[in-house]
Design a protein around this motif. Structure first.
Motif, PDB file in Angstrom:
ATOM      1  N   LYS A 172       3.812  14.054   2.920  1.00 38.79           N
ATOM      2  CA  LYS A 172       4.307  12.754   3.365  1.00 38.79           C
ATOM      3  C   LYS A 172       3.848  11.661   2.397  1.00 38.79           C
ATOM      4  CE  LYS A 172       4.175  14.016   8.274  1.00 38.79           C
ATOM      5  NZ  LYS A 172       3.606  13.682   9.600  1.00 38.79           N
ATOM      6  N   VAL A 173       4.715  10.693   2.166  1.00 42.66           N
ATOM      7  CA  VAL A 173       4.390   9.526   1.345  1.00 42.66           C
ATOM      8  C   VAL A 173       4.758   8.289   2.149  1.00 42.66           C
ATOM      9  CG1 VAL A 173       4.776   8.314  -0.821  1.00 42.66           C
ATOM     10  CG2 VAL A 173       4.852  10.822  -0.775  1.00 42.66           C
ATOM     11  N   THR A 174       3.752   7.537   2.552  1.00 42.16           N
ATOM     12  CA  THR A 174       3.963   6.330   3.361  1.00 42.16           C
ATOM     13  C   THR A 174       3.857   5.104   2.472  1.00 42.16           C
ATOM     14  OG1 THR A 174       3.043   7.411   5.325  1.00 42.16           O
ATOM     15  CG2 THR A 174       3.170   5.007   5.349  1.00 42.16           C
ATOM     16  N   ILE A 175       4.892   4.259   2.493  1.00 40.51           N
ATOM     17  CA  ILE A 175       4.934   3.041   1.688  1.00 40.51           C
ATOM     18  C   ILE A 175       5.049   1.846   2.619  1.00 40.51           C
ATOM     19  CG2 ILE A 175       6.253   1.757  -0.044  1.00 40.51           C
ATOM     20  CD1 ILE A 175       7.173   4.423  -1.191  1.00 40.51           C
ATOM     21  N   ASN A 176       4.265   0.809   2.326  1.00 39.06           N
ATOM     22  CA  ASN A 176       4.288  -0.420   3.132  1.00 39.06           C
ATOM     23  C   ASN A 176       4.134  -1.617   2.202  1.00 39.06           C
ATOM     24  OD1 ASN A 176       4.242  -2.320   5.115  1.00 39.06           O
ATOM     25  ND2 ASN A 176       2.233  -1.788   5.925  1.00 39.06           N
TER      26      ASN A 176
ATOM     27  N   ASN B 208       8.352  -7.595   2.395  1.00 41.87           N
ATOM     28  CA  ASN B 208       9.608  -8.019   1.771  1.00 41.87           C
ATOM     29  C   ASN B 208      10.405  -6.879   1.151  1.00 41.87           C
ATOM     30  OD1 ASN B 208       9.119 -10.859   2.311  1.00 41.87           O
ATOM     31  ND2 ASN B 208       7.632 -10.802   0.626  1.00 41.87           N
ATOM     32  N   PHE B 209       9.941  -5.641   1.333  1.00 40.68           N
ATOM     33  CA  PHE B 209      10.685  -4.478   0.836  1.00 40.68           C
ATOM     34  C   PHE B 209      10.867  -3.485   1.981  1.00 40.68           C
ATOM     35  CE2 PHE B 209       9.297  -6.430  -3.011  1.00 40.68           C
ATOM     36  CZ  PHE B 209      10.237  -6.103  -3.972  1.00 40.68           C
ATOM     37  N   GLU B 210      11.521  -3.983   3.041  1.00 43.38           N
ATOM     38  CA  GLU B 210      11.625  -3.206   4.273  1.00 43.38           C
ATOM     39  C   GLU B 210      12.310  -1.854   4.069  1.00 43.38           C
ATOM     40  OE1 GLU B 210      12.269  -6.379   4.010  1.00 43.38           O
ATOM     41  OE2 GLU B 210      10.712  -7.276   5.275  1.00 43.38           O
ATOM     42  N   LYS B 211      13.255  -1.787   3.142  1.00 45.70           N
ATOM     43  CA  LYS B 211      13.964  -0.520   2.933  1.00 45.70           C
ATOM     44  C   LYS B 211      13.048   0.559   2.354  1.00 45.70           C
ATOM     45  CE  LYS B 211      18.662  -2.354   2.478  1.00 45.70           C
ATOM     46  NZ  LYS B 211      18.307  -3.683   2.991  1.00 45.70           N
ATOM     47  N   PHE B 212      11.961   0.154   1.708  1.00 45.28           N
ATOM     48  CA  PHE B 212      11.000   1.101   1.167  1.00 45.28           C
ATOM     49  C   PHE B 212      10.019   1.583   2.231  1.00 45.28           C
ATOM     50  CE2 PHE B 212      10.951  -0.369  -3.556  1.00 45.28           C
ATOM     51  CZ  PHE B 212      12.327  -0.508  -3.540  1.00 45.28           C
ATOM     52  N   ASN B 213       9.857   0.790   3.280  1.00 49.30           N
ATOM     53  CA  ASN B 213       8.727   0.956   4.187  1.00 49.30           C
ATOM     54  C   ASN B 213       9.001   2.027   5.237  1.00 49.30           C
ATOM     55  OD1 ASN B 213       7.503  -1.049   2.740  1.00 49.30           O
ATOM     56  ND2 ASN B 213       7.987  -2.677   4.199  1.00 49.30           N
ATOM     57  N   LYS B 214       8.772   3.254   4.853  1.00 49.98           N
ATOM     58  CA  LYS B 214       8.943   4.419   5.719  1.00 49.98           C
ATOM     59  C   LYS B 214       7.869   5.443   5.380  1.00 49.98           C
ATOM     60  CE  LYS B 214      14.040   4.043   5.476  1.00 49.98           C
ATOM     61  NZ  LYS B 214      14.377   3.766   6.878  1.00 49.98           N
ATOM     62  N   THR B 215       7.761   6.452   6.218  1.00 47.46           N
ATOM     63  CA  THR B 215       6.999   7.646   5.864  1.00 47.46           C
ATOM     64  C   THR B 215       7.999   8.684   5.385  1.00 47.46           C
ATOM     65  OG1 THR B 215       5.189   7.195   7.401  1.00 47.46           O
ATOM     66  CG2 THR B 215       5.478   9.473   6.695  1.00 47.46           C
ATOM     67  N   TRP B 216       8.049   8.842   4.055  1.00 50.92           N
ATOM     68  CA  TRP B 216       8.998   9.719   3.409  1.00 50.92           C
ATOM     69  C   TRP B 216       8.403  11.119   3.250  1.00 50.92           C
ATOM     70  CZ3 TRP B 216      13.675   7.388   2.028  1.00 50.92           C
ATOM     71  CH2 TRP B 216      13.692   5.985   1.975  1.00 50.92           C
TER      72      TRP B 216
ATOM     73  N   SER C  37       0.837  -1.199   0.000  1.00 54.06           N
ATOM     74  CA  SER C  37       0.000   0.000   0.000  1.00 54.06           C
ATOM     75  C   SER C  37       0.876   1.256   0.000  1.00 54.06           C
ATOM     76  CB  SER C  37      -0.925   0.011   1.218  1.00 54.06           C
ATOM     77  OG  SER C  37      -0.160   0.087   2.416  1.00 54.06           O
ATOM     78  N   TRP C  38       0.265   2.362  -0.418  1.00 56.16           N
ATOM     79  CA  TRP C  38       0.917   3.665  -0.344  1.00 56.16           C
ATOM     80  C   TRP C  38      -0.152   4.714  -0.095  1.00 56.16           C
ATOM     81  CZ3 TRP C  38       0.486   8.075  -3.484  1.00 56.16           C
ATOM     82  CH2 TRP C  38      -0.385   7.947  -4.575  1.00 56.16           C
ATOM     83  N   GLU C  39       0.227   5.788   0.559  1.00 51.94           N
ATOM     84  CA  GLU C  39      -0.700   6.904   0.772  1.00 51.94           C
ATOM     85  C   GLU C  39       0.095   8.194   0.928  1.00 51.94           C
ATOM     86  OE1 GLU C  39      -2.977   6.130   4.234  1.00 51.94           O
ATOM     87  OE2 GLU C  39      -1.284   6.218   5.617  1.00 51.94           O
ATOM     88  N   THR C  40      -0.576   9.301   0.692  1.00 51.43           N
ATOM     89  CA  THR C  40       0.091  10.603   0.774  1.00 51.43           C
ATOM     90  C   THR C  40      -0.814  11.614   1.451  1.00 51.43           C
ATOM     91  OG1 THR C  40       1.166  12.344  -0.520  1.00 51.43           O
ATOM     92  CG2 THR C  40      -0.727  11.265  -1.531  1.00 51.43           C
ATOM     93  N   SER C  41      -0.188  12.582   2.135  1.00 50.19           N
ATOM     94  CA  SER C  41      -0.938  13.630   2.832  1.00 50.19           C
ATOM     95  C   SER C  41      -0.027  14.836   3.001  1.00 50.19           C
ATOM     96  CB  SER C  41      -1.430  13.143   4.199  1.00 50.19           C
ATOM     97  OG  SER C  41      -0.326  12.806   5.032  1.00 50.19           O
ATOM     98  N   GLY C  42      -0.632  15.979   3.345  1.00 51.93           N
ATOM     99  CA  GLY C  42       0.133  17.191   3.595  1.00 51.93           C
ATOM    100  C   GLY C  42       0.154  18.101   2.381  1.00 51.93           C
TER     101      GLY C  42
END
Length: 474
Positions: free
Chosen positions: A310-314, A317-325, A299-304
């Motif tokens: 902010k762009v949140t990716i989850n 198996n792609f832990e390096k992507f999984n942050k709120t950027w 999933s992905w979502e964005t706000s702000g």
């Protein structure tokens, strides 16, 4: 604007001759506390506020205390660019951003004119002369005297008084340069006042009223360190001031396939692990990744808004992507679209070539990606040395997503490619095969295109040698 300066002995004659018409002379007792006096704190703050800002073109001159007068012609990584306005600075940055691992260069076509912080214009004939003028500038992002966080809202009116506090000159100040000249000339006058109240602009978007000199001094002092003055040497600090979540959603909708162009975590780079990986951002906030034929859903979502999007990716198996950027930049240059995400020093950048579909005819990208197109290297010359045999047995498949696959009898290596039609440039990048990496060395120039053959050439060894690469369709 050149201010009128009246010597006091002439003022005496004028006053004597006009003594019988005293009713025509405006007698005012100006409020001394609101007089603008040379070398005072408020005068210095005002002068620093209206000094010529030279940081907007640092991508060319790397000097925040001067600016290059437009138009100017520069050569950026072998491409000539004429800068007529701020769009030219952005074009330079887009060329610099094409690759992260190349050496960017900019060559200025002299002579040019530069504008110093006091609005003096100088003619410059060489890099050496520019360096001399720049030597007193502060370094990149070092604190300097220039105040960019507050601006005057023009026009303003100033009154000049003689020794008898009679108004001898009324001045309309229309811009920063005229205000700078007024402050420079203060010592030539007995007293100068500015008509209050007037408005100033904070950080480009907030207006406040100023009622006296004390308020003006306090406002400038409070505002001078409240914004990013963008004194670094790129263009616009990659700010996302005008970005919106809808813009991000739309760009993901328009460009279906994305690849991982940059992934840097904790100072280590990981994008090579994802060569050949395709990412799909869907409008229902789901994301799909295809890697080595395997499919992963997340999933992905964005706000702000603005610089706080902010762009949140989850994605499992792609832990390096999984942050709120945080969204750092959205760029679209010659069909290459990039979405750059940051979190501290960590970076995740996606890239798509979705606009390449607009090309027509025998354009290189259309020819290479035509249905059932398989290509092989007919000729590769490293200057005069024929190294074609190094690539025997390889078949090349160019995909519209920007992925190129080099297939041999034993291996399949995935790399990246792109074609810039406006500049006739072609780029190849392989990371996992030393033989194929020989093709990475140059920025290829398209010499000829047909439905069955593509001929490329590139200068190497500082321009003293010419490499040749010819693809032929099977």
């Amino acid at each position: 604007m050149k201010l009128l300066k009246i010597p006091f002995f002439l003022l005496g004659i004028v006053l004597f001759l006009s003594s019988c018409r005293t009713e025509e002379i405006q007698i005012i007792d100006p409020p001394i506390e609101n007089a603008l006096v040379a070398n005072t704190t408020v005068a210095t703050l005002m002068k620093n506020t209206v000094a010529k800002d030279g940081s907007h073109d640092n991508i060319i001159d790397k000097a925040s205390c001067l600016s290059v007068k437009l138009p100017v012609t520069v050569t950026v990584n072998s491409k000539e660019v004429t800068v007529n306005d701020e769009n030219g600075y952005e074009e330079i940055e887009n060329i610099f951003d094409l690759f992260d691992d190349d050496v960017d260069s900019i060559v200025i076509s002299y002579p040019i004119e530069v504008i110093l912080s006091d609005y003096t214009v100088k003619t410059v004939n060489s890099d050496e002369e520019l360096a001399v003028l720049s030597q007193n500038c502060k370094g990149e992002n070092e604190e300097d005297d220039d105040i960019e966080c507050l601006d005057f809202n023009y026009p303003l009116t100033a009154s000049v008084f003689n020794a008898n506090y009679e108004v001898v000159l009324t001045i309309t100040v229309n811009n920063d340069e005229e205000m700078h000249e007024l402050i420079e000339d203060l010592e030539d006058y007995t007293a100068v006042t500015i008509d209050f109240p007037f408005k100033v602009i904070l950080n480009g978007d907030t207006y406040i009223y100023i009622n006296n000199m004390q308020e003006l001094e306090e406002a400038i002092e409070a505002a001078k360190n409240t914004c990013d003055e963008d004194d670094d040497n790129d263009y616009n600090d990659d700010d996302c001031d005008d970005c919106t979540t809808n813009q991000l959603i739309d760009i993901f909708a328009q460009c279906e396939e994305w690849r991982i162009d940059k992934l840097e975590i904790g100072g280590q780079e990981f994008e090579d692990y994802y060569v050949g990986t395709t990412v799909y951002f869907r409008s229902n906030n789901t994301v799909k990744i295809i890697k080595n034929g395997d499919i992963f859903e997340g999933s992905w979502e964005t706000s702000g808004e603005g610089n706080e999007i902010k762009v949140t990716i989850n994605i499992p198996n792609f832990e390096k992507f999984n942050k709120t950027w945080y969204l750092h930049e959205i760029s679209d240059y010659e069909g290459e679209v990039k979405v750059d995400l940051r979190l501290g020093d960590d970076r995740l950048r996606f890239e798509s070539f979705c606009n390449n579909a607009t090309t027509t005819g025998d354009d290189l990208s259309e020819v290479l990606t035509a249905t059932n197109s398989e290509w092989y290297i007919e000729k590769y010359l490293d200057n005069t040395i024929d190294e074609t045999t190094n690539f025997e047995g390889y078949t090349f498949l160019f995909q519209t997503s920007g992925i190129v696959k080099a297939i041999s009898s034993t291996t399949t290596d995935a790399g990246m490619w792109k074609s810039l039609t406006s500049s006739s440039k072609f780029y190849l990048e392989f990371t996992s095969n030393e033989v194929l990496q020989e093709l990475n060395d140059d920025q290829w120039e398209v010499i000829s295109i047909s439905a069955s053959q593509v001929k490329l050439q590139a200068l190497s060894n500082s321009g003293t040698e010419t490499d040749t690469l010819i693809f032929v369709k099977k």
